[in-house]
Structures are given as C-alpha cells and as structure tokens.
Design a protein around this motif. Structure first.
Motif, PDB file in Angstrom:
ATOM      1  N   ALA A 177     -15.427  19.810 181.557  1.00 47.29           N
ATOM      2  CA  ALA A 177     -16.163  19.177 180.455  1.00 47.29           C
ATOM      3  C   ALA A 177     -15.340  19.171 179.184  1.00 47.29           C
ATOM      4  CB  ALA A 177     -17.477  19.920 180.215  1.00 47.29           C
ATOM      5  N   LEU A 178     -14.488  20.183 179.026  1.00 49.96           N
ATOM      6  CA  LEU A 178     -13.667  20.260 177.829  1.00 49.96           C
ATOM      7  C   LEU A 178     -12.465  19.332 177.926  1.00 49.96           C
ATOM      8  CD1 LEU A 178     -13.519  21.773 175.168  1.00 49.96           C
ATOM      9  CD2 LEU A 178     -12.116  23.487 176.287  1.00 49.96           C
ATOM     10  N   GLN A 179     -11.941  19.146 179.132  1.00 43.12           N
ATOM     11  CA  GLN A 179     -10.777  18.295 179.342  1.00 43.12           C
ATOM     12  C   GLN A 179     -11.047  17.450 180.569  1.00 43.12           C
ATOM     13  OE1 GLN A 179      -8.136  18.287 177.395  1.00 43.12           O
ATOM     14  NE2 GLN A 179      -6.695  17.044 178.505  1.00 43.12           N
ATOM     15  N   ALA A 180     -11.443  16.200 180.396  1.00 43.29           N
ATOM     16  CA  ALA A 180     -11.813  15.338 181.510  1.00 43.29           C
ATOM     17  C   ALA A 180     -10.621  15.095 182.407  1.00 43.29           C
ATOM     18  CB  ALA A 180     -12.339  14.009 180.992  1.00 43.29           C
ATOM     19  N   PRO A 181     -10.802  15.081 183.748  1.00 43.73           N
ATOM     20  CA  PRO A 181      -9.711  14.810 184.668  1.00 43.73           C
ATOM     21  C   PRO A 181      -9.088  13.456 184.387  1.00 43.73           C
ATOM     22  CG  PRO A 181     -11.639  15.617 185.837  1.00 43.73           C
ATOM     23  CD  PRO A 181     -12.048  15.363 184.431  1.00 43.73           C
ATOM     24  N   ALA A 182      -7.759  13.398 184.553  1.00 42.73           N
ATOM     25  CA  ALA A 182      -7.050  12.153 184.257  1.00 42.73           C
ATOM     26  C   ALA A 182      -7.510  11.023 185.144  1.00 42.73           C
ATOM     27  CB  ALA A 182      -5.541  12.371 184.429  1.00 42.73           C
ATOM     28  N   ALA A 183      -7.888  11.325 186.388  1.00 40.27           N
ATOM     29  CA  ALA A 183      -8.294  10.265 187.308  1.00 40.27           C
ATOM     30  C   ALA A 183      -9.523   9.535 186.828  1.00 40.27           C
ATOM     31  CB  ALA A 183      -8.564  10.865 188.700  1.00 40.27           C
ATOM     32  N   SER A 184     -10.420  10.241 186.124  1.00 36.45           N
ATOM     33  CA  SER A 184     -11.665   9.621 185.686  1.00 36.45           C
ATOM     34  C   SER A 184     -11.469   8.705 184.510  1.00 36.45           C
ATOM     35  CB  SER A 184     -12.693  10.699 185.318  1.00 36.45           C
ATOM     36  OG  SER A 184     -12.287  11.371 184.156  1.00 36.45           O
ATOM     37  N   ARG A 185     -10.256   8.658 183.956  1.00 35.95           N
ATOM     38  CA  ARG A 185     -10.025   7.816 182.798  1.00 35.95           C
ATOM     39  C   ARG A 185      -9.762   6.374 183.174  1.00 35.95           C
ATOM     40  NH1 ARG A 185      -5.724  12.171 180.761  1.00 35.95           N
ATOM     41  NH2 ARG A 185      -7.171  13.876 180.492  1.00 35.95           N
ATOM     42  N   ARG A 186      -9.447   6.108 184.428  1.00 40.67           N
ATOM     43  CA  ARG A 186      -9.092   4.766 184.813  1.00 40.67           C
ATOM     44  C   ARG A 186     -10.338   3.926 185.021  1.00 40.67           C
ATOM     45  NH1 ARG A 186      -5.425   7.793 188.036  1.00 40.67           N
ATOM     46  NH2 ARG A 186      -6.732   7.564 189.867  1.00 40.67           N
ATOM     47  N   GLY A 187     -10.345   2.727 184.451  1.00 39.13           N
ATOM     48  CA  GLY A 187     -11.409   1.773 184.716  1.00 39.13           C
ATOM     49  C   GLY A 187     -12.643   1.953 183.871  1.00 39.13           C
ATOM     50  N   GLU A 201     -24.268  12.999 181.962  1.00 39.65           N
ATOM     51  CA  GLU A 201     -23.759  13.851 183.032  1.00 39.65           C
ATOM     52  C   GLU A 201     -23.638  13.091 184.357  1.00 39.65           C
ATOM     53  OE1 GLU A 201     -22.665  17.027 183.098  1.00 39.65           O
ATOM     54  OE2 GLU A 201     -24.184  18.392 182.314  1.00 39.65           O
ATOM     55  N   TYR A 202     -24.687  12.365 184.734  1.00 34.09           N
ATOM     56  CA  TYR A 202     -24.684  11.725 186.036  1.00 34.09           C
ATOM     57  C   TYR A 202     -23.775  10.504 186.075  1.00 34.09           C
ATOM     58  CZ  TYR A 202     -28.205  14.939 187.696  1.00 34.09           C
ATOM     59  OH  TYR A 202     -28.849  16.082 188.087  1.00 34.09           O
ATOM     60  N   VAL A 203     -23.622   9.811 184.956  1.00 31.61           N
ATOM     61  CA  VAL A 203     -22.634   8.732 184.912  1.00 31.61           C
ATOM     62  C   VAL A 203     -21.233   9.318 185.021  1.00 31.61           C
ATOM     63  CG1 VAL A 203     -21.643   6.909 183.458  1.00 31.61           C
ATOM     64  CG2 VAL A 203     -24.108   7.126 183.661  1.00 31.61           C
ATOM     65  N   TYR A 204     -21.001  10.463 184.391  1.00 31.29           N
ATOM     66  CA  TYR A 204     -19.719  11.164 184.495  1.00 31.29           C
ATOM     67  C   TYR A 204     -19.418  11.489 185.962  1.00 31.29           C
ATOM     68  CZ  TYR A 204     -16.152  14.748 183.592  1.00 31.29           C
ATOM     69  OH  TYR A 204     -15.000  15.484 183.572  1.00 31.29           O
ATOM     70  N   ALA A 205     -20.408  12.072 186.650  1.00 31.82           N
ATOM     71  CA  ALA A 205     -20.214  12.434 188.050  1.00 31.82           C
ATOM     72  C   ALA A 205     -19.990  11.197 188.916  1.00 31.82           C
ATOM     73  CB  ALA A 205     -21.419  13.225 188.560  1.00 31.82           C
ATOM     74  N   TRP A 206     -20.737  10.115 188.626  1.00 37.99           N
ATOM     75  CA  TRP A 206     -20.589   8.873 189.392  1.00 37.99           C
ATOM     76  C   TRP A 206     -19.200   8.275 189.201  1.00 37.99           C
ATOM     77  CZ3 TRP A 206     -19.938   3.795 187.570  1.00 37.99           C
ATOM     78  CH2 TRP A 206     -20.018   2.806 188.556  1.00 37.99           C
ATOM     79  N   LEU A 207     -18.698   8.299 187.966  1.00 36.77           N
ATOM     80  CA  LEU A 207     -17.360   7.782 187.705  1.00 36.77           C
ATOM     81  C   LEU A 207     -16.302   8.595 188.442  1.00 36.77           C
ATOM     82  CD1 LEU A 207     -17.568   7.011 183.865  1.00 36.77           C
ATOM     83  CD2 LEU A 207     -17.328   5.345 185.708  1.00 36.77           C
ATOM     84  N   GLN A 208     -16.489   9.911 188.475  1.00 36.82           N
ATOM     85  CA  GLN A 208     -15.543  10.756 189.198  1.00 36.82           C
ATOM     86  C   GLN A 208     -15.553  10.440 190.688  1.00 36.82           C
ATOM     87  OE1 GLN A 208     -16.538  14.859 188.058  1.00 36.82           O
ATOM     88  NE2 GLN A 208     -14.489  14.922 187.147  1.00 36.82           N
ATOM     89  N   ASP A 209     -16.753  10.322 191.273  1.00 42.58           N
ATOM     90  CA  ASP A 209     -16.850  10.005 192.689  1.00 42.58           C
ATOM     91  C   ASP A 209     -16.238   8.654 193.007  1.00 42.58           C
ATOM     92  OD1 ASP A 209     -18.032  12.364 193.322  1.00 42.58           O
ATOM     93  OD2 ASP A 209     -20.077  11.596 193.416  1.00 42.58           O
TER      94      ASP A 209
END
Length: 325
Positions: free
Chosen positions: A27-37, A312-320
C-alpha cells in the motif's frame, strides 16, 4: 516482511495478497506491474471509480451543514427544523441547491485525493518514516492538494445553499461563479475565500482517514471468508470516516462561516480560519464548533467506507488483471 518500524528501501515493493488489497508495504509502494494501463500506478482509475459514487450518495446531507450564528434570525434550530424549513420555504428542490458545482468537482476531486495519496506514499517510501506514519503524512499531503482543487467549487456551492430563494429563482452555478469573480475576484476574498479553512478541513480529514484505515486494517487479521473480509474493511472504513469527521469539523464550521453569509450585511465578521474558530467558541461555546456533526457523519461515515472499499477492490482487480497478462 516489512513491519511498522522498518524502512522501505527505494524500489522495494513486496506483492499484495491477491483479492485482499495491498498489505502495509504494497500500500505504501504500489507494485510496478500495476502501473501499466491505468496511469502510473492505477491510482487515477481507482480515484475516479471511488469518486463516481460520491455525488449521488451524499449530496442531500451536505446542504444541512451551512453554519449560522445564534444571532442569525434565519438560523436552523436542529436537523429536523432544517428539513422542515427548507421544504416549507423552498420546496423539494431546495434540498438540491448548489448540486452542480460538486457534480463537476466530485469525481476529479476524488481522483486527486487517491492519486496524490499514492504519489506521496511513493515519495515517502524513500524516507526513513515507518509505514504507519507515512500513511498519515501521505493523507495530509493529499488532503492539502485536494483542498486547493475543490475550494472554488465550495465557495460557489455554499453561496448557492445560503440563498433562501426558491430553487427556480436562484442563479445557476455558472452565473453565481461569474458574479463572485466580477464582484470579488479570484483571490482570498472571492473565488478562493476560506482557502485556509478548506486546507485544514481536507488536510486533517485525509490524514486521519487514510492513516487510521491503513494502520488498523494492517493490524486486524485478514478474514478468509470474502463476506466477512468485506465487512471488516467496511467497518474500519466507517470508523475512519466517522473519527476523521469528528476531528476536522471545527475547520468545516470555520469554512462555512467564512464562505457563507455574514451576520450583518456589508460587514465581514468571519475572515480567517483560526480567528473564526475563536470567535465561535467565545460567542457560542465549545459545542458550536461541532454544529452539523450528525449530517456530516451520516454522509462521510458510510460514504468514506464505500470510497475506500471501491479503491481497495479496484486496486486488487488491477493487480489481478496485470498479473494475468
């Protein structure tokens, strides 16, 4: 595993649990993969999603927070008196006065809130602050940024809400904004009147809102049952919004007094944030600094929980979505 007392080295980003949302470090540092798109870290998309729910869910309660002093003959005695008076004098549409400015501002405002929260967290990840404190500081920064964006809309909204004429007789939002600019300009006496109080309101609210939510969420154990996990997050979000509302409402009272109609036409009684608080306390007592607390909690308690859950759930959906590509 990063604990509340450990540092986040630059570039570190342990993955969050799938379907649950970000852990303390994620939560403090979002994974780089989730930044795309979805913007650099998806925060803009999450903010837009959370903000899209705001106008429809909370507006009718917002109008009951207009603050007036004891000496104002048009002041409301209670929440019930406010409902009755508005309906009798202004009709059903009186409850929707000033709705257009927040409709214009609400979604980008929430996008700014969550996007800047993510950016401040990212910057603080390079500092030596523990994650628990970093959440609160990032929240403070996002609130101050949000306040600068939203204050002109608040000035127009409060001016329209304070107008006791029938809905069909009052000027439109654009006409009201033009009138404010023409009469008082864009500065601190015009479209940016009450900016200091708005900075305090949003800064304090977001500091408590984000700081409490993420710290408590990371302390309480995750529930494996999705329904119970949803209720856990909703409960924490509800408490976060409620506590933040209780702590920041003196700034809200000051903002409404400064931006709203003055007791004596032509005389400016409420001018600066802290002086207004002192005046209200001296003339009306301590509880006057908490006027409008009930409708504020009714609006921002459950509303704040909904926004955090969407986030939170949009964050999780984007990661998935990114991880499955």
């Amino acid at each position: 595993q990063i604990t509340s007392g450990s540092r986040l080295p630059p570039g570190s980003s342990p993955p969050a649990q799938r379907g649950v949302g970000p852990g303390p470090a994620a939560a403090l540092q979002a994974p780089a993969a989730s930044r795309r798109g979805a913007g650099k870290d998806g925060s803009a998309a999450r903010g837009l999603s959370a903000g899209g729910l705001s106008p429809s869910r909370c507006w009718r309660l917002g109008g009951f927070q207009i603050q007036r002093g004891k000496t104002d003959p048009t002041g409301y005695k209670s929440l019930g008196d406010c409902f009755r008076t508005i309906f009798q004098r202004e009709g059903l549409f009186g409850f929707y006065k000033g709705i257009f400015p927040p409709i214009l501002a609400e979604t980008p405002k929430r996008a700014v809130k969550f996007f800047t929260f993510e950016q401040y967290k990212k910057l603080l990840g390079y500092a030596s602050l523990p994650p628990g404190l970093a959440f609160a500081v990032a929240g403070l920064g996002s609130g101050l940024t949000e306040a600068v964006v939203v204050n002109p809309f608040e000035v127009v909204k409060v001016t329209l809400q304070a107008n006791r004429n029938a809905f069909t007789e009052q000027p439109s939002s654009f006409v009201q904004a033009r009138q404010i600019i023409k009469t008082d300009g864009l500065g601190f006496q015009g479209l940016n009147k009450g900016l200091t109080a708005t900075l305090g309101r949003h800064g304090v609210f977001n500091m408590v809102y984000f700081g409490f939510y993420f710290n408590v969420k990371n302390i309480l154990p995750v529930n494996k049952d999705p329904n119970l996990e949803f209720l856990r997050k909703f409960g924490i979000g509800l408490v976060s919004g409620t506590i933040a509302s209780i702590i920041n409402i003196p700034f809200d009272v000051a903002k409404s007094r400064i931006q709203g109609p003055q007791p004596v036409p032509g005389e400016i009684k409420y001018r600066t944030c802290f002086k207004t608080m002192a005046t209200v306390y001296k003339e009306e007592g301590f509880l006057a600094l908490y006027k409008g607390l009930v409708p504020k909690i009714m609006r921002l308690g459950p509303g704040g929980a909904v926004m955090l859950l969407v986030y939170e759930y949009v964050y999780a959906w984007l990661q998935d979505t990114v991880h499955h590509k």
